[in-house]
Design a protein around this motif. Structure first.
Motif, PDB file in Angstrom:
ATOM      1  N   GLU A  26     -33.589 -34.054 -21.849  1.00 11.96           N
ATOM      2  CA  GLU A  26     -32.205 -33.813 -22.274  1.00 11.96           C
ATOM      3  C   GLU A  26     -31.662 -32.536 -21.645  1.00 11.96           C
ATOM      4  O   GLU A  26     -30.508 -32.497 -21.205  1.00 11.96           O
ATOM      5  CB  GLU A  26     -32.121 -33.729 -23.797  1.00 11.96           C
ATOM      6  N   THR A  27     -32.487 -31.504 -21.582  1.00 17.87           N
ATOM      7  CA  THR A  27     -32.062 -30.242 -20.965  1.00 17.87           C
ATOM      8  C   THR A  27     -31.700 -30.455 -19.496  1.00 17.87           C
ATOM      9  O   THR A  27     -30.718 -29.904 -18.999  1.00 17.87           O
ATOM     10  CB  THR A  27     -33.177 -29.184 -21.075  1.00 17.87           C
ATOM     11  N   LEU A  28     -32.506 -31.267 -18.811  1.00 18.49           N
ATOM     12  CA  LEU A  28     -32.296 -31.503 -17.379  1.00 18.49           C
ATOM     13  C   LEU A  28     -31.346 -32.665 -17.105  1.00 18.49           C
ATOM     14  O   LEU A  28     -30.993 -32.911 -15.945  1.00 18.49           O
ATOM     15  CB  LEU A  28     -33.634 -31.770 -16.693  1.00 18.49           C
ATOM     16  N   ASN A  29     -30.973 -33.385 -18.170  1.00 19.66           N
ATOM     17  CA  ASN A  29     -30.100 -34.550 -18.030  1.00 19.66           C
ATOM     18  C   ASN A  29     -30.698 -35.594 -17.082  1.00 19.66           C
ATOM     19  O   ASN A  29     -30.037 -36.063 -16.158  1.00 19.66           O
ATOM     20  CB  ASN A  29     -28.695 -34.137 -17.588  1.00 19.66           C
ATOM     21  N   PRO A  76     -35.347 -30.493  -5.188  1.00 19.04           N
ATOM     22  CA  PRO A  76     -34.747 -29.210  -4.814  1.00 19.04           C
ATOM     23  C   PRO A  76     -35.311 -28.064  -5.663  1.00 19.04           C
ATOM     24  O   PRO A  76     -35.719 -28.256  -6.809  1.00 19.04           O
ATOM     25  CB  PRO A  76     -33.260 -29.395  -5.085  1.00 19.04           C
ATOM     26  N   ARG A  77     -35.327 -26.878  -5.091  1.00 22.40           N
ATOM     27  CA  ARG A  77     -35.852 -25.699  -5.778  1.00 22.40           C
ATOM     28  C   ARG A  77     -35.120 -25.469  -7.109  1.00 22.40           C
ATOM     29  O   ARG A  77     -35.743 -25.088  -8.103  1.00 22.40           O
ATOM     30  CB  ARG A  77     -35.724 -24.467  -4.863  1.00 22.40           C
ATOM     31  N   SER A  78     -33.821 -25.708  -7.129  1.00 23.29           N
ATOM     32  CA  SER A  78     -33.054 -25.497  -8.361  1.00 23.29           C
ATOM     33  C   SER A  78     -33.545 -26.422  -9.479  1.00 23.29           C
ATOM     34  O   SER A  78     -33.626 -26.013 -10.633  1.00 23.29           O
ATOM     35  CB  SER A  78     -31.560 -25.707  -8.120  1.00 23.29           C
ATOM     36  N   PHE A  79     -33.901 -27.664  -9.140  1.00 25.43           N
ATOM     37  CA  PHE A  79     -34.435 -28.590 -10.136  1.00 25.43           C
ATOM     38  C   PHE A  79     -35.774 -28.080 -10.662  1.00 25.43           C
ATOM     39  O   PHE A  79     -36.028 -28.111 -11.875  1.00 25.43           O
ATOM     40  CB  PHE A  79     -34.597 -29.996  -9.557  1.00 25.43           C
ATOM     41  N   VAL A  84     -39.135 -25.721 -14.894  1.00 24.35           N
ATOM     42  CA  VAL A  84     -40.028 -24.664 -15.382  1.00 24.35           C
ATOM     43  C   VAL A  84     -39.431 -24.007 -16.621  1.00 24.35           C
ATOM     44  O   VAL A  84     -40.115 -23.824 -17.641  1.00 24.35           O
ATOM     45  CB  VAL A  84     -40.317 -23.617 -14.280  1.00 24.35           C
ATOM     46  N   ALA A  85     -38.159 -23.662 -16.565  1.00 20.17           N
ATOM     47  CA  ALA A  85     -37.501 -23.009 -17.699  1.00 20.17           C
ATOM     48  C   ALA A  85     -37.528 -23.902 -18.942  1.00 20.17           C
ATOM     49  O   ALA A  85     -37.807 -23.438 -20.051  1.00 20.17           O
ATOM     50  CB  ALA A  85     -36.062 -22.636 -17.341  1.00 20.17           C
ATOM     51  N   ALA A  86     -37.267 -25.197 -18.767  1.00 16.04           N
ATOM     52  CA  ALA A  86     -37.264 -26.134 -19.896  1.00 16.04           C
ATOM     53  C   ALA A  86     -38.673 -26.293 -20.473  1.00 16.04           C
ATOM     54  O   ALA A  86     -38.849 -26.339 -21.696  1.00 16.04           O
ATOM     55  CB  ALA A  86     -36.706 -27.484 -19.465  1.00 16.04           C
TER      56      ALA A  86
END
Length: 121
Positions: A26-29, A76-79, A84-86
């Motif tokens: 859910e956080t990452l959609n 992608p690095r942003s994903f 990691v954060a989630a």
């Protein structure tokens, strides 16, 4: 398809891995089927991390949770950073610990080193 492997020596019975997967997705959609999650608990004596020399508390302490994340280099690095954060947020929520108490190891998989649905991707 990222794979998150969480490893701790915390003996807990209230770990709901499906909830962890749901919250991360859910956080990452992203669809829940896109990310795989496992939680392993080390039995007593099956994990060792020597304490720091200046450790002020000699009594039994839990070791730092280890989170291993395997992702394709195509992500992608942003994903990966969001993943990691989630993952850290969920681990800290379940364990009641702080983010700086979690060790995260990221494994990037080259194209062709993932076998999925009967073929190498």
């Amino acid at each position: 398809m990222p794979y998150i492997s969480i490893k701790t020596d915390y003996l807990m019975e209230n770990i709901d891995v499906s909830d962890i997967n749901k919250n991360i997705c859910e956080t990452l959609n992203v669809p829940r089927s896109r990310i795989k999650v496992s939680w392993e608990i080390f039995h007593q004596g099956h994990f060792y991390s020597h304490p720091m020399e200046d450790d002020p508390e000699p009594e039994k302490r839990y070791h730092r949770p280890v989170v291993e994340i395997s992702v394709s280099k195509r992500n992608p690095r942003s994903f990966v950073e969001d993943l990691v954060a989630a993952a850290i947020k969920e681990v800290c929520h379940v364990l009641g610990t702080k983010e700086d108490k979690v060790l995260v190891l990221i494994h990037y998989l080259d194209e062709g080193n993932i076998y999925l649905n009967g073929s190498y991707v």
